[in-house]
Design an enzyme around this catalytic site. Structure first.
Site, PDB file in Angstrom:
ATOM      1  N   ASP A  81       0.938  -1.319  -0.028  1.00 31.03           N
ATOM      2  CA  ASP A  81      -0.065   0.000  -0.185  1.00 31.03           C
ATOM      3  C   ASP A  81       0.863   1.206  -0.104  1.00 31.03           C
ATOM      4  OD1 ASP A  81      -1.981  -1.924   0.212  1.00 31.03           O
ATOM      5  OD2 ASP A  81      -3.182  -0.534   1.665  1.00 31.03           O
ATOM      6  N   CYS A 122       1.124  -8.203   5.434  1.00 32.98           N
ATOM      7  CA  CYS A 122       0.640  -6.920   5.141  1.00 32.98           C
ATOM      8  C   CYS A 122      -0.556  -6.594   4.835  1.00 32.98           C
ATOM      9  CB  CYS A 122       1.825  -6.174   4.034  1.00 32.98           C
ATOM     10  SG  CYS A 122       3.542  -5.870   4.682  1.00 32.98           S
ATOM     11  N   ASP A 123      -0.967  -5.500   4.424  1.00 29.17           N
ATOM     12  CA  ASP A 123      -2.351  -4.839   4.768  1.00 29.17           C
ATOM     13  C   ASP A 123      -3.614  -5.717   4.087  1.00 29.17           C
ATOM     14  OD1 ASP A 123      -0.621  -2.910   5.414  1.00 29.17           O
ATOM     15  OD2 ASP A 123      -1.674  -1.277   4.639  1.00 29.17           O
ATOM     16  N   CYS A 195       5.437  -2.334   8.431  1.00 28.81           N
ATOM     17  CA  CYS A 195       5.824  -0.867   8.565  1.00 28.81           C
ATOM     18  C   CYS A 195       5.736  -0.988  10.311  1.00 28.81           C
ATOM     19  CB  CYS A 195       5.159   0.096   7.947  1.00 28.81           C
ATOM     20  SG  CYS A 195       5.478   0.157   6.469  1.00 28.81           S
ATOM     21  N   GLU A 491      -6.767   4.930  -0.166  1.00 30.46           N
ATOM     22  CA  GLU A 491      -6.387   5.255   1.217  1.00 30.46           C
ATOM     23  C   GLU A 491      -5.860   6.862   1.091  1.00 30.46           C
ATOM     24  OE1 GLU A 491      -4.612   1.649   3.655  1.00 30.46           O
ATOM     25  OE2 GLU A 491      -3.358   2.989   2.865  1.00 30.46           O
ATOM     26  N   SER A 517      -4.962   5.159   5.410  1.00 31.77           N
ATOM     27  CA  SER A 517      -3.962   4.100   5.897  1.00 31.77           C
ATOM     28  C   SER A 517      -3.882   4.037   7.505  1.00 31.77           C
ATOM     29  CB  SER A 517      -2.478   4.804   5.420  1.00 31.77           C
ATOM     30  OG  SER A 517      -1.400   4.330   6.044  1.00 31.77           O
TER      31      SER A 517
END
Length: 616
Positions: A81, A122-123, A195, A491, A517
């Protein structure tokens, strides 16, 4: 007694062709009759959260086979993302969740796998795999790639912690020198892993712990730390045990729908609110609940948000703490322990280890456990060495953070806020609700009224913000960016980051039918439902309209009369085929995205596909 699904392809003379093909993959006579377990990996060199996963599938597979199973690995796609942010690539992020869920279903059902180990991070990858797991309802264990170490650099003779969002904000701040921006960029993301703050990826990996589908430590143990290897080894062994319990002992407690029950979903949302998780988690939990056929809605989230305090504060809500600090304080289990002592959790739930919540806390809560090995695991810390390799260091904190009065994780008595980190707001242009991450909102703007500045794309809003057309006191409205209207529900991290860059982070609000986000903070209200493209009243807002936001009382109101709104709606409907579409927006939308948009629901439904349109 259920029979192994894989027997469909491995037993009987009429399956000679299938067995011939299985033999070509390395299977032998001794393997026919063993459970076939899918190792669902998501390795890619595009994403730092997944760049280190290449060999981890093999690690899990070896343990599966040693325990008496047959492991077969495949990969899903994975969108980053952060790299897709701020341009047309972000249109593809949320739709990739559905593709991931479908691809897992396709592979597992096409080959009649008996169970899964999902290696996510991840996302959209964790949510997509979670949706597939609950849809398929076969034994599963999640083990994610782990969080990135926080970045660190020296500015003004002080060592500060950094993450991706700092690089974005400083890169757009005209007051920041080129050399400082470059220094922050080079320091912000030092290692492999998701992250380093409480962004969407880490939020979701924490929630799999609360749902009971992953092991203690999954959400917080660093990707680089050698201790994380044990989670993968354990997952390979344990999935064979779960698989045999279900297929050989008819024990349905091994199935994900019985582990991730409604009580577990309520616990996961309670954790999310207490830790100030990403607003995207609301979207994904709603979607996962639908796959599990659980009645879990925005109404449930609203009720929880009114009674759960904020017990943990992590970047982007503060720069003091990142995921490595959450782990040092006891990780997800540490937060759950404080919530349990506050009487805020359902205790009658189990996890993939077969432990009840009280048993899990007794063994893994650093405030309760007598197990030195557990305490040692939660002392696993960062090394501060740039790397893309998993398990590459074994540094430890000297001590645990067990200060529940002033530490990263707080007790009820010392909560950061009596109100939790997420809230649902309702009003006359968000009849089905919208979401705000209250953990990231300054106390001075919990109540805010201002004139609307309306934009029909993220790009136009960014241009206006950077061009000085948005001023203190404005309410930026970005619409037609929902699941259907975008399509893809982009986002809005760049608009919120650029508001901060322009010194407006505490002086403006931003409202959208898109999403944010996990790195977003500030008065950022998303998921407005119904979205503009579905006839939502956000599509009726005009420049200059006053909008009143009242987070303490969970309200959001367009200060325009009902009669005027009715007239505007009539005028919008009169546009015919152009009704409820942006008036001046040029955007190339591919066939794949148009197909997604044709079935997409608004955010209050999790942005899942509308089954009624498919006759289901």
């Amino acid at each position: 007694m259920p029979k192994y699904r894989s027997a469909t392809t491995t037993h009987g003379r009429n399956m000679a062709g299938a067995r011939a093909l299985w033999r070509a993959t390395g299977m032998t006579d001794a393997d026919f009759g063993k459970p076939i377990i899918a190792v669902v990996n998501s390795f890619t060199q595009f994403v730092p959260g997944h760049v280190h996963l290449r060999d981890l599938g093999k690690l899990v597979a070896e343990q599966i086979e040693a325990a008496g199973g047959v492991a077969k690995e495949f990969n899903t796609i994975a969108v980053d993302d952060g790299i897709a942010m701020g341009h047309g690539g972000m249109l593809y992020s949320l739709p990739s969740r559905e593709l991931i869920a479908d691809s897992v279903e396709y592979m597992v059902n096409a080959h009649c796998a008996d169970a899964m180990v999902c290696i996510s991070n991840c996302d959209k990858i964790t949510p997509g795999m979670l949706m597939a797991s609950l849809r398929l309802n076969i034994p599963v264990i999640f083990v994610s790639g782990g969080p990135m170490e926080a970045g660190k650099t020296k500015l003004s003779d002080q060592i500060i912690k950094l993450d991706l969002v700092d690089a974005m904000i400083q890169g757009a701040d005209p007051k920041v020198s080129d050399s400082q921006s470059d220094q922050v960029e080079r320091s912000a993301c030092p290692t492999c892993g998701s992250c380093s703050g409480m962004f969407t990826a880490n939020s979701m990996n924490c929630l799999t712990e609360a749902l009971g589908l992953s092991q203690p430590g999954n959400g917080s143990l660093l990707a680089t730390h050698a201790d994380r290897k044990q989670l993968f080894l354990n997952a390979g062994k344990r999935i064979v045990e779960l698989t045999k319990r279900y297929y050989e002992q008819n024990d349905e407690s091994a199935l994900p729908r019985n582990i991730a029950s409604k009580a577990a979903f309520e616990n996961a949302m309670t954790l999310d609110i207490a830790m100030g998780g990403s607003t995207n988690t609301v979207l994904h939990l709603l979607a996962a609940a639908q796959e599990a056929e659980i009645d879990f809605t925005m109404s449930d989230i609203d009720k929880l948000s009114r009674k759960v305090p904020q017990l943990c504060k992590v970047a982007p809500s503060t720069q003091k703490y990142h995921m490595e600090d959450v782990h040092r304080a006891g990780g997800v289990i540490g937060i759950l322990g404080e919530l349990d002592r506050a009487g805020l959790l359902n205790r009658d739930v189990k996890n993939v280890l077969g432990l009840t919540l009280p048993q899990t806390l007794e063994q893994y809560d650093v405030m309760l456990t007598q197990d030195d090995a557990v305490k040692n695991m939660f002392r696993a810390g960062p090394a501060g060495i740039r790397t893309t390799q998993a398990f590459s260091q074994d540094c430890r904190w000297d001590t645990l953070d067990d200060d529940r009065a002033n530490g990263c994780i707080r007790s009820l008595e010392h909560a950061y806020s009596k109100d939790g980190g997420l809230a649902v707001l309702y009003g006359n242009f968000a009849e089905n609700g919208c979401i705000v991450k209250t953990a990231g909102v300054d106390d001075s703007i919990l109540k805010f009224t201002g004139p609307a500045k309306v934009y029909e794309s993220q790009d136009d809003a960014v241009e206006a913000i950077l061009g000085g057309k948005v001023v203190a006191g404005d309410v930026v409205v970005i619409r037609y960016e929902g699941p259907k209207g975008g399509p893809g529900m982009q986002e809005m991290l760049y608009p919120t980051s650029f508001l901060k860059s322009m010194g407006l982070g505490k002086a403006c609000a931003l409202i959208t039918d898109g999403r944010f986000s996990g790195g977003t903070s500030g008065l950022s209200i998303g998921h407005v439902s119904p979205e503009a493209a579905s006839g939502g009243s956000i599509g009726l807002i005009e420049d200059g309209d006053l909008i009143a936001i009242d987070i303490p009382n969970r309200g959001i109101q367009l200060q325009v009369s009902d009669a005027e709104l009715a007239a505007r709606r009539e005028a919008q409907d009169a546009r015919g085929d152009k009704a409820w579409t942006p008036k001046n927006r040029e955007r190339q939308v591919s066939f794949a995205l148009r197909a997604y948009a044709s079935l997409a629901t608004s955010a209050d439904k999790g942005a899942v596909r509308d089954k009624s349109k498919l006759g289901g």
